[in-house]
Design a protein around this motif. Sequence first.
Motif, PDB file in Angstrom:
ATOM      1  N   THR A  66     126.265  28.800  45.761  1.00 54.45           N
ATOM      2  CA  THR A  66     127.629  29.183  46.079  1.00 54.45           C
ATOM      3  C   THR A  66     128.209  28.179  47.073  1.00 54.45           C
ATOM      4  O   THR A  66     127.466  27.450  47.745  1.00 54.45           O
ATOM      5  CB  THR A  66     127.668  30.580  46.690  1.00 54.45           C
ATOM      6  OG1 THR A  66     126.984  30.553  47.962  1.00 54.45           O
ATOM      7  CG2 THR A  66     126.981  31.599  45.777  1.00 54.45           C
ATOM      8  N   SER A  68     129.363  28.713  49.961  1.00 55.53           N
ATOM      9  CA  SER A  68     128.814  29.031  51.286  1.00 55.53           C
ATOM     10  C   SER A  68     127.407  28.468  51.435  1.00 55.53           C
ATOM     11  O   SER A  68     127.050  27.916  52.486  1.00 55.53           O
ATOM     12  CB  SER A  68     128.800  30.543  51.493  1.00 55.53           C
ATOM     13  OG  SER A  68     128.191  30.879  52.723  1.00 55.53           O
ATOM     14  N   GLU A  69     126.589  28.604  50.391  1.00 52.80           N
ATOM     15  CA  GLU A  69     125.225  28.084  50.431  1.00 52.80           C
ATOM     16  C   GLU A  69     125.213  26.554  50.484  1.00 52.80           C
ATOM     17  O   GLU A  69     124.374  25.956  51.154  1.00 52.80           O
ATOM     18  CB  GLU A  69     124.440  28.591  49.224  1.00 52.80           C
ATOM     19  CG  GLU A  69     124.123  30.078  49.280  1.00 52.80           C
ATOM     20  CD  GLU A  69     123.529  30.600  47.982  1.00 52.80           C
ATOM     21  OE1 GLU A  69     122.783  31.593  48.023  1.00 52.80           O
ATOM     22  OE2 GLU A  69     123.824  30.027  46.907  1.00 52.80           O
TER      23      GLU A  69
END
Length: 266
Positions: A66, A68-69
């Motif tokens: 993602t 965010s990751e």
Amino acid sequence: MRAWPAADSRRRTAAKERADLATLQLGVRYRRVFVLLLGVIISVSAVVVLMGTIGLFAETRSRPLTPSEQNQYKQEEIARRWQAWPATGVFPDEVKYLGLDRAQQYAKRVGIAPETECAKGVDASVAGVLQNHGCVTMLRATYMDQTASFVITVGVAVLKDEEARVSAGEELTQDDRVGVLPVAFPGTVSERFGPDQRQRTSWVGAGPYLVFSTAGYTDGRTRAAIPPEEILHSELWPAAKSVGNQIAYFLADPPKVPPCTQGNVC
């Protein structure tokens, strides 16, 4: 009338058989309930195990990262470089900088100082700010310009994270007389480079790092001995800032992020 013994015996036998049959039927019913209950338990356990296996597979199978990751991966990779890289990776043997007329030149590394506490590598006013924001350690190295006229000490203050670095930067003084303490190496062009020989200092933020730079002349001239107009127009300071900025760029250069949780294949 008195009952005959044989008839009485038959009645007792029949009663016993009825009692045995009732007990057997009750046992059969208990067994059926037990088997049914055991089957339910086994079925529920199988469902739980199956669901757990499916959940574990879903969690561990490779999938796209993602946003965010991806950002977290970049931050963690940059934050560990000061430890993961060798000292010569943090401070390369040569660093490009722009000289007069924007000519590309190379600063040569003179030496790398031992890792030290943050407070011991900077002036007192700067040390207080770094300590208040959880500075982890200080890395320093000294370079000389291509003409061996200038010496430049670069200091990398490692903060606990990027947020702490930003907060520390907001509190640092703009006084160009304080910053990283010079590192001199005996027997080299830097041997006379001390706090009084610093002409100017500055810093730049990069990831969780504050990268300081300061520069002076190899002939040992102090700041007080240099006319203000020479300080303003000297090649010394642009070269020093360029070297410091290059090292900051190396440290915070975004790494290539794998597209999936388990590498390049999802």
